[in-house]
Design a protein around this motif. Structure first.
Motif, PDB file in Angstrom:
ATOM      1  N   THR A   1       0.831  -1.198   0.000  1.00  0.00           N
ATOM      2  CA  THR A   1       0.000   0.000   0.000  1.00  0.00           C
ATOM      3  C   THR A   1       0.867   1.250   0.000  1.00  0.00           C
ATOM      4  OG1 THR A   1      -1.541  -1.254   1.364  1.00  0.00           O
ATOM      5  CG2 THR A   1      -1.945   1.099   1.166  1.00  0.00           C
ATOM      6  N   ARG A   2       1.985   1.198   0.725  1.00  0.00           N
ATOM      7  CA  ARG A   2       2.870   2.351   0.809  1.00  0.00           C
ATOM      8  C   ARG A   2       3.414   2.727  -0.574  1.00  0.00           C
ATOM      9  NH1 ARG A   2       7.584   0.815   4.066  1.00  0.00           N
ATOM     10  NH2 ARG A   2       5.937   0.422   5.582  1.00  0.00           N
ATOM     11  N   VAL A   3       3.886   1.709  -1.296  1.00  0.00           N
ATOM     12  CA  VAL A   3       4.408   1.979  -2.640  1.00  0.00           C
ATOM     13  C   VAL A   3       3.308   2.528  -3.551  1.00  0.00           C
ATOM     14  CG1 VAL A   3       5.399   0.921  -4.708  1.00  0.00           C
ATOM     15  CG2 VAL A   3       6.278   0.313  -2.450  1.00  0.00           C
ATOM     16  N   HIS A   4       2.106   1.964  -3.412  1.00  0.00           N
ATOM     17  CA  HIS A   4       0.953   2.471  -4.167  1.00  0.00           C
ATOM     18  C   HIS A   4       0.762   3.959  -3.950  1.00  0.00           C
ATOM     19  CE1 HIS A   4      -1.726  -1.140  -5.267  1.00  0.00           C
ATOM     20  NE2 HIS A   4      -1.271  -0.545  -6.332  1.00  0.00           N
ATOM     21  N   LEU A   5       0.733   4.326  -2.657  1.00  0.00           N
ATOM     22  CA  LEU A   5       0.445   5.716  -2.320  1.00  0.00           C
ATOM     23  C   LEU A   5       1.606   6.634  -2.701  1.00  0.00           C
ATOM     24  CD1 LEU A   5      -1.627   5.353   0.932  1.00  0.00           C
ATOM     25  CD2 LEU A   5      -2.321   6.403  -1.194  1.00  0.00           C
ATOM     26  N   GLN A   6       2.828   6.108  -2.630  1.00  0.00           N
ATOM     27  CA  GLN A   6       3.967   6.917  -3.083  1.00  0.00           C
ATOM     28  C   GLN A   6       3.815   7.227  -4.570  1.00  0.00           C
ATOM     29  OE1 GLN A   6       7.097   4.285  -1.916  1.00  0.00           O
ATOM     30  NE2 GLN A   6       7.355   5.198   0.106  1.00  0.00           N
ATOM     31  N   GLU A   7       3.406   6.219  -5.327  1.00  0.00           N
ATOM     32  CA  GLU A   7       3.209   6.439  -6.762  1.00  0.00           C
ATOM     33  C   GLU A   7       2.073   7.428  -7.019  1.00  0.00           C
ATOM     34  OE1 GLU A   7       2.721   2.429  -8.017  1.00  0.00           O
ATOM     35  OE2 GLU A   7       4.892   2.071  -8.144  1.00  0.00           O
ATOM     36  N   GLU A   8       1.009   7.300  -6.222  1.00  0.00           N
ATOM     37  CA  GLU A   8      -0.121   8.231  -6.362  1.00  0.00           C
ATOM     38  C   GLU A   8       0.325   9.659  -6.071  1.00  0.00           C
ATOM     39  OE1 GLU A   8      -3.601   7.666  -6.829  1.00  0.00           O
ATOM     40  OE2 GLU A   8      -3.134   5.616  -7.447  1.00  0.00           O
ATOM     41  N   LEU A   9       1.143   9.796  -5.033  1.00  0.00           N
ATOM     42  CA  LEU A   9       1.608  11.139  -4.671  1.00  0.00           C
ATOM     43  C   LEU A   9       2.452  11.731  -5.801  1.00  0.00           C
ATOM     44  CD1 LEU A   9       1.791  13.374  -2.487  1.00  0.00           C
ATOM     45  CD2 LEU A   9       3.894  12.304  -1.712  1.00  0.00           C
ATOM     46  N   GLN A  10       3.295  10.885  -6.415  1.00  0.00           N
ATOM     47  CA  GLN A  10       4.102  11.368  -7.531  1.00  0.00           C
ATOM     48  C   GLN A  10       3.215  11.826  -8.694  1.00  0.00           C
ATOM     49  OE1 GLN A  10       6.637   7.802  -7.728  1.00  0.00           O
ATOM     50  NE2 GLN A  10       8.406   9.163  -7.553  1.00  0.00           N
ATOM     51  N   ARG A  11       2.173  11.035  -8.962  1.00  0.00           N
ATOM     52  CA  ARG A  11       1.248  11.384 -10.044  1.00  0.00           C
ATOM     53  C   ARG A  11       0.536  12.708  -9.721  1.00  0.00           C
ATOM     54  NH1 ARG A  11      -3.981  10.893 -10.272  1.00  0.00           N
ATOM     55  NH2 ARG A  11      -4.135   9.527  -8.470  1.00  0.00           N
ATOM     56  N   ILE A  12       0.052  12.810  -8.467  1.00  0.00           N
ATOM     57  CA  ILE A  12      -0.661  14.021  -8.057  1.00  0.00           C
ATOM     58  C   ILE A  12       0.280  15.226  -8.133  1.00  0.00           C
ATOM     59  CG2 ILE A  12      -1.705  15.155  -6.044  1.00  0.00           C
ATOM     60  CD1 ILE A  12      -2.807  12.325  -5.319  1.00  0.00           C
ATOM     61  N   GLN A  13       1.516  15.029  -7.710  1.00  0.00           N
ATOM     62  CA  GLN A  13       2.481  16.120  -7.704  1.00  0.00           C
ATOM     63  C   GLN A  13       2.778  16.603  -9.133  1.00  0.00           C
ATOM     64  OE1 GLN A  13       3.499  18.198  -5.811  1.00  0.00           O
ATOM     65  NE2 GLN A  13       5.573  18.880  -6.221  1.00  0.00           N
ATOM     66  N   ARG A  14       2.814  15.677 -10.092  1.00  0.00           N
ATOM     67  CA  ARG A  14       3.034  16.100 -11.490  1.00  0.00           C
ATOM     68  C   ARG A  14       1.918  17.024 -11.944  1.00  0.00           C
ATOM     69  NH1 ARG A  14       5.311  10.939 -12.137  1.00  0.00           N
ATOM     70  NH2 ARG A  14       3.332   9.971 -12.677  1.00  0.00           N
TER      71      ARG A  14
END
Lengths: 335, 225
Positions: free
Chosen positions: A174-187
């Protein structure tokens, strides 16, 4: 617009022998992610909480776009800064929609605007609004709760996000999932993010810059590549694992191992290509996959060939980095 | 046969059943309201101080151990007889459950919830009204429920110091050995206590926000994401 600067910031607690934060100065560029990395007791959370004045500095100043936050009303300041914490802290008696829109509600948004904002944010964090709007926090898993926590922090569209180990309590997947989501949101959103973590891998994955703290002091600040290639001292190189081959491959750019000039001359024909911004790992993978002896490195902007990269060059680069580290360690054994 | 006699006793104007009912309800209502106000006020007042809350919590526990009858007897020289000492005694009896629940309710709010609320820029009043009150209210209501039932059940003792109410039937009935009279006091008290219990139970549920009522029912379902 949101550049955060710390100037000689210190925090002393009564009865404590050492300051929790000790004369820390650095800047966080607008729209970048700065990771505050350190062990527990390093002062990273204290530093973070001083930005929205949940903790007041004992001395020094913190500015946002050049204006001291100490001159601003704390309540007003917090309303323009998003805040996400490890325990999430959703309000259990409110629905997901009510949780997300609370700051917008307090800011006096119209009902229609709030409703569309809630849907927009839930979609952004990967939760279907129709399904989740009317649910309660206790009906959600930890990962889903933190998605809501992130949506809530973004509600009033703050330029700055403060994140205090937001994914620390989640399982690895889940952590890796959310890290990826944060990167997407940040873009998409381009916020200025200050992110506390004790997870080195997380710091490397998410950080444009990593500030390493120890016992209240800023030990080093730099990009992941800076830290890998030029760790300031043994503490830093141990903490980030400078001799970690996998991490070097993952984060060092092709340019750190690229052959140019005469070494590379005449090899530009009929070879697989590789971007100058690729990592050593990506280059290694395509070398293996293509079976080629070398790759042509192209400049990402101009698309012009600028050098080549080979297996031995990658090997050389990693070995050099590790040797440099070993020498430094023997040269200055005391920290 | 007994029920008929009981019914006749109640209807007999000489027994002043209505007056006793009013007196009983009055004593109970005033005590419950006072206990609620004081219990919440003290609970809120001590919550920030470890020393004060330690004192309040332990005194509350102690007070529940003192029999109300002993208290009435001990207070007699100072407060005299009648309505006032009864109210004081019953209020003191009613405070502990409300105080304890107020205190534990406030303490029970996860610190992260308050931290998040502050970090979002809610001011003290907004945190109180939007977060703390809704979360603590159902727990306080549970305390009021316990207190009210206790007060209703204990108020019969007021008759001993001359405050009237159903207790008078019981005391006189015991003295004169009249079963009907005892029942005329005991049955309404039992019914009233049950009624209060049901009513307060309903109120407590009504005050519990939906989000707190849902237990982690959908968790297995939620776990898939």
């Amino acid at each position: 617009m949101a550049r955060i600067a710390f100037h000689e910031v210190s925090k002393y607690y009564r009865g404590a022998s050492k300051p929790a934060v000790d004369h820390v100065s650095f800047e966080v560029a607008e729209s970048s992610i700065c990771m505050l990395l350190g062990t527990s007791g390093s002062g990273k959370t204290t530093l973070l909480r001083m930005v929205n004045r949940l903790i007041e500095p004992s001395s020094g100043t913190i500015t946002i776009d050049g204006h001291s936050i100490l001159e601003e009303n704390p309540i007003q300041l917090r309303r323009r800064i998003g805040y996400v914490i490890q325990q999430v802290g959703l309000f259990p008696h409110m629905t997901i929609a009510e949780n997300v829109r609370l700051t917008a509600e307090i800011a006096g948004w119209s009902k229609a605007r709030m409703e569309s904002r809630v849907d927009e944010l839930l979609t952004l964090v990967g939760l279907d609004p129709a399904e989740y709007r009317r649910r309660y926090p206790r009906q959600l898993s930890g990962g889903q709760q933190q998605r809501v926590g992130l949506a809530r922090a973004l509600a009033a569209d703050p330029a700055i996000l403060l994140m205090d180990e937001p994914f620390g309590a989640l399982d690895a997947i889940t952590r890796v999932h959310l890290q990826e989501e944060l990167q997407r949101i940040q873009r998409e959103m381009r916020k200025t993010i200050l992110f506390v973590t004790h997870d080195v891998e997380e710091a490397f994955r998410l950080g444009d810059q990593i500030a390493i703290l120890s016992e209240g002091r800023l030990v080093q600040i730099g990009t992941p590549v800076d830290l890998l290639l030029k760790p300031a001292n043994e503490f830093v190189s141990r903490l980030i694992g400078s001799d970690n081959i996998q991490r070097q491959l993952q984060y060092l750019p092709v340019s750190s191992a690229m052959l140019t000039g005469t070494e590379a001359a005449g090899r530009y024909e009929n070879q697989p290509r590789c971007s100058s911004e690729a990592t050593l790992l990506e280059a290694l993978m395509s070398l293996i996959a293509s079976g080629a002896h070398s790759l042509i490195v192209y400049d990402e902007q101009s698309q012009a060939p600028i050098g080549t990269i080979t297996l031995s060059a990658i090997n050389q680069a990693i070995t050099t980095a590790r040797h440099a580290e070993a020498e430094k360690t023997t040269a200055s054994p005391t920290h | 046969m007994l029920l008929v006699q009981l019914w006749q006793f109640i209807l007999d104007p000489a027994n002043a059943f209505w007056d006793h009912t009013v007196a009983y309800l009055e004593v109970c209502a005033v005590s419950v309201v006072l206990a609620t106000v004081l219990g919440i006020a003290i609970g809120v007042a001590v919550v920030r101080s470890p020393l004060l809350s330690f004192l309040a919590v332990n005194l509350s526990g102690l007070m529940r151990a003192i029999p109300i009858i002993a208290f009435l007897a001990a207070a007699l020289p100072y407060l005299g007889v009648g309505f006032k000492p009864t109210i004081v005694a019953l209020t003191l009896l009613g405070i502990p459950p409300i105080l304890l629940n107020t205190y534990t309710g406030i303490r029970g709010i996860e610190p992260a919830i308050i931290d998040a609320a502050r970090g979002m820029g809610l001011n003290t009043r907004q945190i109180l009204l939007r977060i703390q009150v809704p979360l603590v209210l159902p727990i306080v209501a549970a305390g009021v429920r316990t207190s009210a039932v206790q007060i209703v059940a204990t108020a019969t003792l007021a008759a001993i110091i001359g405050a009237g109410g159903y207790g008078e039937y019981i005391v006189n009935g015991l003295y004169e050995f009249k079963t009907v009279q005892i029942l005329a006091g005991a049955l309404p008290v039992a019914l009233l206590a049950l009624l209060i219990e049901l009513l307060m139970g309903w109120l407590q549920r009504a005050l519990t926000p939906a989000g707190l009522r849902v237990q982690e029912t959908a968790l297995s379902e939620a776990a898939r994401a």
